[in-house]
Design an enzyme around this catalytic site. Structure first.
Site: not given
Ligand code: AMP
Length: 284
Positions: A155, A37, A34
């Site tokens: 993350d 990224h 998506h």
């Protein structure tokens, strides 16, 4: 865009690039690409532009980082779409190894342990998760031999664990952490968002709202972690259909909780809505 599936060919191409004195920027992902990224690809291209570039994206769902109860089997795999998106964004080489290629005997005997940076938060909710992440990232770094690798702030604990591994084990790889890409309403983009029903998506949005509220309070001068955490918790507690897992203010490098919040510290949170786990964070 070149498609490569085997380690042998990947090494061969990487060696060729190096022989030409070009640099390699690497964006590891699990696929289901998506915009989040793809902005890592933009960053990678920018970094590699300095010295002629090659950008690598590995779309490989890593079984080692999923517990038996987790969603490895249903993790979205959209390779045809990923190929189009990566190629459209200027990725030079897409490395798409199979599970068997990366783990010929399935589980490796030697693994990379994250230590204290991977112990709390995601590490506590998902035991062995960061061992799986670091082990596959170490393997991929040895296969792709990048000069620099780009990870997402989305993350953040993973990025901190990778940076710590690179420092402690002397990997010759620079690590860049790129900002989290969000939907217009603030929801952090994630491959897992496609599991959400409209109602669940609305609940999922509460996590970013809670983090933004904590950030606003920090900007207004609040420096006590417990006070900031209380502001966030109030927005996540007692919401039908939403289970908060953790919400805490931590040092963004060590992932140890802090009491007094400073610029550069982070609020990290995780919730479950329906069957889907969502994580997010904000850096103060
Ligand atoms: P994934 O395959 O989704 O686990 O993530 C692959 C890489 O993309 C990791 O470095 C993630 O942190 C990054 N990433 C995933 N979602 C986002 C996002 N919304 N914004 C920025 N980076 C992201």
């Amino acid at each position: 865009m070149q498609l490569v599936e085997t380690i042998a060919e990947m090494r061969h191409v990487a060696a060729d690039v190096r022989a030409k004195d070009q640099s390699i920027a690497f964006v590891p992902t699990m696929g289901a690409l998506h915009e989040g990224h793809l902005t890592l690809v933009d960053e990678a291209k920018r970094l590699a532009d300095v010295v002629v570039m090659s950008v690598f994206v590995s779309v490989f769902v890593n079984p080692l980082q999923f517990a038996p109860s987790e969603d490895f089997a249903r993790y979205p795999r959209t390779l045809d779409e990923d190929v189009k998106l990566a190629s459209g964004r200027g990725v030079d080489l897409l490395f798409t190894p199979t599970k068997e290629e990366i783990y010929p005997e399935y589980a490796p005997v030697v693994i990379v342990h994250p230590g204290s940076v991977g112990k709390e938060w995601e590490g506590a909710v998902r035991p062995h998760h960061f061992e799986g992440v670091l082990t596959v990232v170490a393997k991929l770094f040895h296969i792709v031999m990048p000069d620099v690798a780009v990870f997402g702030q989305k993350d953040l604990q993973q990025a901190a664990a990778v940076k710590t591994m690179v420092r402690d084990l002397n990997f010759p790889v620079g690590i860049l952490v790129a900002p989290t890409v969000r939907e217009p309403d603030g929801l952090a983009m994630s491959s897992r968002n496609r599991y959400l029903s409209p109602k669940e998506r609305e609940l999922g949005l509460k996590l970013s709202k809670a983090l933004f509220a904590m950030h606003d309070a920090f900007v207004r001068g609040e420096r006590r972690a417990s006070a900031l955490e209380a502001i966030g918790w109030r927005m996540l507690e007692r919401v039908a259909g939403l289970t908060p897992r953790y919400l805490a203010v931590v040092n963004a490098d060590t992932f140890q909780r802090v009491d007094n919040v400073r610029h550069g510290d982070a609020a990290v949170g995780a919730i479950r809505v329906g069957e889907t786990r969502l994580i997010d964070n904000i850096i103060f």
